[in-house]
Design a protein around this motif. Structure first.
Motif, PDB file in Angstrom:
ATOM      1  N   PHE A 111     -20.941  -2.731   8.451  1.00  0.00           N
ATOM      2  CA  PHE A 111     -20.327  -2.303   7.196  1.00  0.00           C
ATOM      3  C   PHE A 111     -18.853  -1.941   7.406  1.00  0.00           C
ATOM      4  O   PHE A 111     -18.483  -1.333   8.407  1.00  0.00           O
ATOM      5  CB  PHE A 111     -21.081  -1.091   6.635  1.00  0.00           C
ATOM      6  CG  PHE A 111     -20.375  -0.412   5.506  1.00  0.00           C
ATOM      7  CD1 PHE A 111     -20.324  -0.985   4.253  1.00  0.00           C
ATOM      8  CD2 PHE A 111     -19.737   0.806   5.709  1.00  0.00           C
ATOM      9  CE1 PHE A 111     -19.659  -0.358   3.210  1.00  0.00           C
ATOM     10  CE2 PHE A 111     -19.078   1.436   4.678  1.00  0.00           C
ATOM     11  CZ  PHE A 111     -19.041   0.859   3.428  1.00  0.00           C
ATOM     12  N   ILE A 112     -18.021  -2.340   6.455  1.00  0.00           N
ATOM     13  CA  ILE A 112     -16.583  -2.045   6.512  1.00  0.00           C
ATOM     14  C   ILE A 112     -16.168  -1.477   5.163  1.00  0.00           C
ATOM     15  O   ILE A 112     -16.587  -1.964   4.112  1.00  0.00           O
ATOM     16  CB  ILE A 112     -15.760  -3.313   6.803  1.00  0.00           C
ATOM     17  CG1 ILE A 112     -16.141  -3.896   8.162  1.00  0.00           C
ATOM     18  CG2 ILE A 112     -14.276  -3.016   6.777  1.00  0.00           C
ATOM     19  CD1 ILE A 112     -15.496  -5.230   8.448  1.00  0.00           C
ATOM     20  N   PHE A 113     -15.336  -0.450   5.191  1.00  0.00           N
ATOM     21  CA  PHE A 113     -14.789   0.130   3.959  1.00  0.00           C
ATOM     22  C   PHE A 113     -13.284   0.248   4.090  1.00  0.00           C
ATOM     23  O   PHE A 113     -12.770   0.693   5.117  1.00  0.00           O
ATOM     24  CB  PHE A 113     -15.385   1.515   3.683  1.00  0.00           C
ATOM     25  CG  PHE A 113     -14.900   2.111   2.391  1.00  0.00           C
ATOM     26  CD1 PHE A 113     -15.449   1.706   1.186  1.00  0.00           C
ATOM     27  CD2 PHE A 113     -13.881   3.045   2.381  1.00  0.00           C
ATOM     28  CE1 PHE A 113     -14.994   2.232  -0.014  1.00  0.00           C
ATOM     29  CE2 PHE A 113     -13.425   3.585   1.191  1.00  0.00           C
ATOM     30  CZ  PHE A 113     -13.981   3.181  -0.011  1.00  0.00           C
ATOM     31  N   PHE A 114     -12.566  -0.182   3.062  1.00  0.00           N
ATOM     32  CA  PHE A 114     -11.110  -0.087   3.027  1.00  0.00           C
ATOM     33  C   PHE A 114     -10.698   0.725   1.806  1.00  0.00           C
ATOM     34  O   PHE A 114     -11.093   0.398   0.689  1.00  0.00           O
ATOM     35  CB  PHE A 114     -10.459  -1.472   2.928  1.00  0.00           C
ATOM     36  CG  PHE A 114     -10.795  -2.385   4.065  1.00  0.00           C
ATOM     37  CD1 PHE A 114     -10.227  -2.184   5.318  1.00  0.00           C
ATOM     38  CD2 PHE A 114     -11.668  -3.437   3.894  1.00  0.00           C
ATOM     39  CE1 PHE A 114     -10.536  -3.022   6.377  1.00  0.00           C
ATOM     40  CE2 PHE A 114     -11.980  -4.283   4.947  1.00  0.00           C
ATOM     41  CZ  PHE A 114     -11.407  -4.070   6.190  1.00  0.00           C
ATOM     42  N   LEU A 115      -9.908   1.769   2.022  1.00  0.00           N
ATOM     43  CA  LEU A 115      -9.308   2.500   0.905  1.00  0.00           C
ATOM     44  C   LEU A 115      -8.262   1.601   0.258  1.00  0.00           C
ATOM     45  O   LEU A 115      -7.659   0.754   0.928  1.00  0.00           O
ATOM     46  CB  LEU A 115      -8.652   3.787   1.400  1.00  0.00           C
ATOM     47  CG  LEU A 115      -9.590   4.845   1.970  1.00  0.00           C
ATOM     48  CD1 LEU A 115      -8.789   5.938   2.656  1.00  0.00           C
ATOM     49  CD2 LEU A 115     -10.467   5.419   0.867  1.00  0.00           C
TER      50      LEU A 115
END
Length: 174
Positions: A111-115
């Motif tokens: 999983f990857i999250f970018f603001l």
């Protein structure tokens, strides 16, 4: 078991990684654009122009680009959640030739999250500039990394796809 075939099931997948937004969740299923991977670059340069030497050079060029891009290119299918604070991407394992939620399982460890502050731009375009039922989605990070996906405006197996894509197109279509 994770249920990607319903909006609540897909939202729960993102809740499991603490990515679900409080006010906004624009969920879509997408296919990773593998033409941006090292294998594709190597094959195109090698087969198209310079034979075996070209294949090696193309593979090196592509590997360098892959290091700049992401490990997302190890997968074919992803679920993307555009929230009020950023973009979460969960790669999916399994599948076949089409997006079949019953055959796909989320890969939580990838999983990857970018603001949004980490992003340079998000663009949505018609596939090859003319096909309105399929869109290309590009997410460019501030450091130049680029993630590319294709997504159908409607996915029979994902009843929430049409609403998510309509929201995405309204916000980012170029």
């Amino acid at each position: 078991m994770d249920d990607l075939s319903t909006y609540q099931g897909a939202l729960q997948v993102f809740r499991n990684v603490k990515c679900a937004g409080e006010r906004q969740n624009c969920l879509i299923g997408a296919i990773v654009d593998l033409s941006k991977s090292s294998e594709f670059t190597g094959a195109m340069i090698g087969n198209g122009a310079f034979g075996a030497v070209g294949y090696i050079i193309g593979d090196l060029i592509g590997r360098e680009r892959d290091l700049r891009v992401s490990r997302i290119y190890d997968f074919i299918f992803v679920m993307i959640d555009f929230t009020e604070t950023g973009v979460g991407i969960i790669p999916l394992r399994g599948g076949g030739m089409r997006f079949s939620p019953e055959k796909l399982t989320p890969c939580y460890d990838a999983f990857i999250f970018f603001l949004y502050q980490e992003l340079k731009e998000i663009t949505v375009k018609n596939y090859y500039g003319i096909r309105k039922s399929v869109k290309t989605i590009s997410i460019v990070l501030a450091d130049g990394k680029k993630l590319c996906f294709t997504a159908n405006m409607e996915e029979k197996a994902l009843p929430y796809q049409q609403n998510g894509m309509a929201t995405l197109v309204a916000s980012y279509q170029k």
